[in-house]
Design an enzyme around this catalytic site. Structure first.
Site, PDB file in Angstrom:
ATOM      1  N   GLY A  14       0.831  -1.194   0.000  1.00  0.00           N
ATOM      2  CA  GLY A  14       0.000   0.000   0.000  1.00  0.00           C
ATOM      3  C   GLY A  14       0.864   1.242   0.000  1.00  0.00           C
ATOM      4  O   GLY A  14       1.364   1.648   1.050  1.00  0.00           O
ATOM      5  N   ALA A  15       1.076   1.833  -1.162  1.00  0.00           N
ATOM      6  CA  ALA A  15       1.951   3.001  -1.272  1.00  0.00           C
ATOM      7  C   ALA A  15       1.124   4.282  -1.294  1.00  0.00           C
ATOM      8  O   ALA A  15       1.307   5.148  -2.151  1.00  0.00           O
ATOM      9  CB  ALA A  15       2.823   2.888  -2.519  1.00  0.00           C
ATOM     10  N   GLY A  16       0.219   4.399  -0.326  1.00  0.00           N
ATOM     11  CA  GLY A  16      -0.563   5.618  -0.160  1.00  0.00           C
ATOM     12  C   GLY A  16       0.155   6.582   0.755  1.00  0.00           C
ATOM     13  O   GLY A  16       1.389   6.630   0.789  1.00  0.00           O
ATOM     14  N   ASN A  36      -6.068   1.774  10.982  1.00  0.00           N
ATOM     15  CA  ASN A  36      -6.807   2.486  12.022  1.00  0.00           C
ATOM     16  C   ASN A  36      -7.901   1.587  12.576  1.00  0.00           C
ATOM     17  O   ASN A  36      -8.363   0.658  11.921  1.00  0.00           O
ATOM     18  CB  ASN A  36      -7.451   3.760  11.452  1.00  0.00           C
ATOM     19  CG  ASN A  36      -6.471   4.895  11.312  1.00  0.00           C
ATOM     20  OD1 ASN A  36      -5.530   5.022  12.098  1.00  0.00           O
ATOM     21  ND2 ASN A  36      -6.682   5.740  10.317  1.00  0.00           N
ATOM     22  N   LYS A  40      -5.583   5.738  20.416  1.00  0.00           N
ATOM     23  CA  LYS A  40      -5.698   6.325  19.075  1.00  0.00           C
ATOM     24  C   LYS A  40      -7.162   6.346  18.626  1.00  0.00           C
ATOM     25  O   LYS A  40      -7.667   7.371  18.143  1.00  0.00           O
ATOM     26  CB  LYS A  40      -4.851   5.519  18.099  1.00  0.00           C
ATOM     27  CG  LYS A  40      -4.989   5.939  16.622  1.00  0.00           C
ATOM     28  CD  LYS A  40      -4.259   7.223  16.328  1.00  0.00           C
ATOM     29  CE  LYS A  40      -4.495   7.699  14.876  1.00  0.00           C
ATOM     30  NZ  LYS A  40      -3.975   6.791  13.883  1.00  0.00           N
ATOM     31  N   ASN A  75     -10.324   8.882  16.947  1.00  0.00           N
ATOM     32  CA  ASN A  75     -10.710   8.549  15.575  1.00  0.00           C
ATOM     33  C   ASN A  75     -12.175   8.158  15.439  1.00  0.00           C
ATOM     34  O   ASN A  75     -12.821   8.453  14.434  1.00  0.00           O
ATOM     35  CB  ASN A  75      -9.853   7.392  15.053  1.00  0.00           C
ATOM     36  CG  ASN A  75      -8.498   7.855  14.542  1.00  0.00           C
ATOM     37  OD1 ASN A  75      -8.232   9.045  14.474  1.00  0.00           O
ATOM     38  ND2 ASN A  75      -7.647   6.920  14.202  1.00  0.00           N
ATOM     39  N   ASN A 121     -13.240  11.214  12.973  1.00  0.00           N
ATOM     40  CA  ASN A 121     -13.315  10.809  11.566  1.00  0.00           C
ATOM     41  C   ASN A 121     -14.736  10.847  11.020  1.00  0.00           C
ATOM     42  O   ASN A 121     -14.988  11.506  10.002  1.00  0.00           O
ATOM     43  CB  ASN A 121     -12.684   9.433  11.380  1.00  0.00           C
ATOM     44  CG  ASN A 121     -11.200   9.500  11.115  1.00  0.00           C
ATOM     45  OD1 ASN A 121     -10.753   9.464   9.991  1.00  0.00           O
ATOM     46  ND2 ASN A 121     -10.407   9.593  12.183  1.00  0.00           N
TER      47      ASN A 121
END
Length: 337
Positions: free
Chosen positions: A5-7, A99, A201, A205, A209
């Site tokens: 995942g190259a986000g 997440n 976290k 979120n 979010n």
């Protein structure tokens, strides 16, 4: 080290690791050709640019690696899981970077719920069938970053990726992963209570979010508007009650957690970014899983339930309208002759 995942987060990690001398394989799809041609560019908080160059390929072409950084979003893991075997040998570690409440929450847990699946995160058990829990090193991702163009990540804030074994032990493999991240300039503390860090976290979120996605407000805007600030606090109190019943004690209070989010400023949460880009949102891992654990522990969650209902309809609308949020036109009333 393979980065799946190259986000925004995967690109941030992979680029800095590669620039620090780590041999990195970027597992990508939409960014693949750009990364092959130009490398992965990261624009840091101070404006400096780092370009990380490594191998970029599809997962079936990569071959086994010692460490896999699983940096796709929570709702994308089940689609990736059956293909992860291409990256694995007998001792490969998988660092999960999603997440929300992870599918593995009760795996290697040791409590009364040992081995219980979290259906919101893994509805049909696909992930659990394909990822051996002994391979997993948990992590909590704190940085905020945006993928601003194919192969280009802009860091908003943060360098910390907390790591921990699911059973709380300090092992050579988690120490080696921490050392690699630290060499690349990240903060990578090791915790004996990775689930406690996950709750800390998700504490923000699960409210910030979906509220931001529903209202199109930035973090600072939703927290400085009294009504949405109070809604966030109410949701956080309900989540804290669930966590307490699961043996988790928060090391900071609600106001301090909110203050930390306010300092990030006018940042768009990942869920809001997804809505604006017409992508699926992480409502199940971030909110649905907390609702599920509320039911499991017998904890009332009326505020979380209400926001979850709205976020679920938003997710359905995005899916059925091909990522476009548009009002359905209402026919004009007919006039009597």
């Amino acid at each position: 080290m393979a980065v799946v995942g190259a986000g925004s987060i995967g690109g941030y990690l992979g680029a800095l690791l590669a620039a620090a001398g780590e041999r990195v394989t970027f597992i990508a799809r939409s960014n693949l050709e750009v990364i092959r041609r130009e490398g992965m560019k990261v624009i840091l908080e101070d404006g400096r640019e780092v370009i990380g160059r490594g191998t970029a390929c599809r997962i079936s072409e990569a071959g086994p690696h010692d460490v896999v950084l699983l940096a796709v979003k929570a709702h994308q893991v089940s689609a990736i899981a059956p293909d992860l075997h291409h990256l694995l040998h007998d001792r490969t570690s998988i660092v999960t970077m999603q997440n929300g409440i992870p599918w593995w929450y009760f795996q290697r847990h040791g409590g009364e719920h040992e081995g219980k699946p979290v259906r919101a995160a893994d509805p049909d058990g696909t992930i659990a069938r394909h990822i051996d829990p002994t391979r997993i090193v948990g992590s909590v991702v704190y940085p905020a970053a945006n993928l601003v163009a194919p192969g280009v990540v802009r860091v908003v804030e943060g360098k910390r990726f907390t790591l921990g074994e699911l059973d709380g032990k300090r092992t050579p493999r988690v120490e080696a992963i921490s050392a690699s991240l630290s060499k690349a300039g990240f903060k990578a503390p090791i915790t004996e209570d990775i689930r406690g860090e996950i709750w800390l976290k998700i504490w923000g979120n699960l409210s910030f979010n979906p509220i931001s996605a529903l209202t199109h407000a930035t973090l600072v805007d939703l927290l400085q508007f009294p009504l949405t600030r109070e809604l966030s606090i109410a949701m956080m109190r309900e989540a804290e009650a669930i966590a307490n019943r699961l043996g988790i004690t928060f090391r900071v209070g609600i106001e301090r957690r909110i203050a930390g989010a306010e300092r990030v400023g006018g940042h768009k949460t990942s869920m809001l970014q997804d809505v604006e880009q017409g992508k699926p949102i992480e409502s199940e891992a971030l909110v649905g899983a907390v609702v599920e654990l509320g039911r499991l522990t017998g904890t009332p969650t009326p505020h979380i339930d209400a926001v979850y209902a709205c976020a679920s309809l938003l997710a359905k609308t995005l899916a059925t309208q091909d990522g476009k949020i548009t009002a359905v036109p209402v026919p004009a009333p007919s006039r009597a002759p």
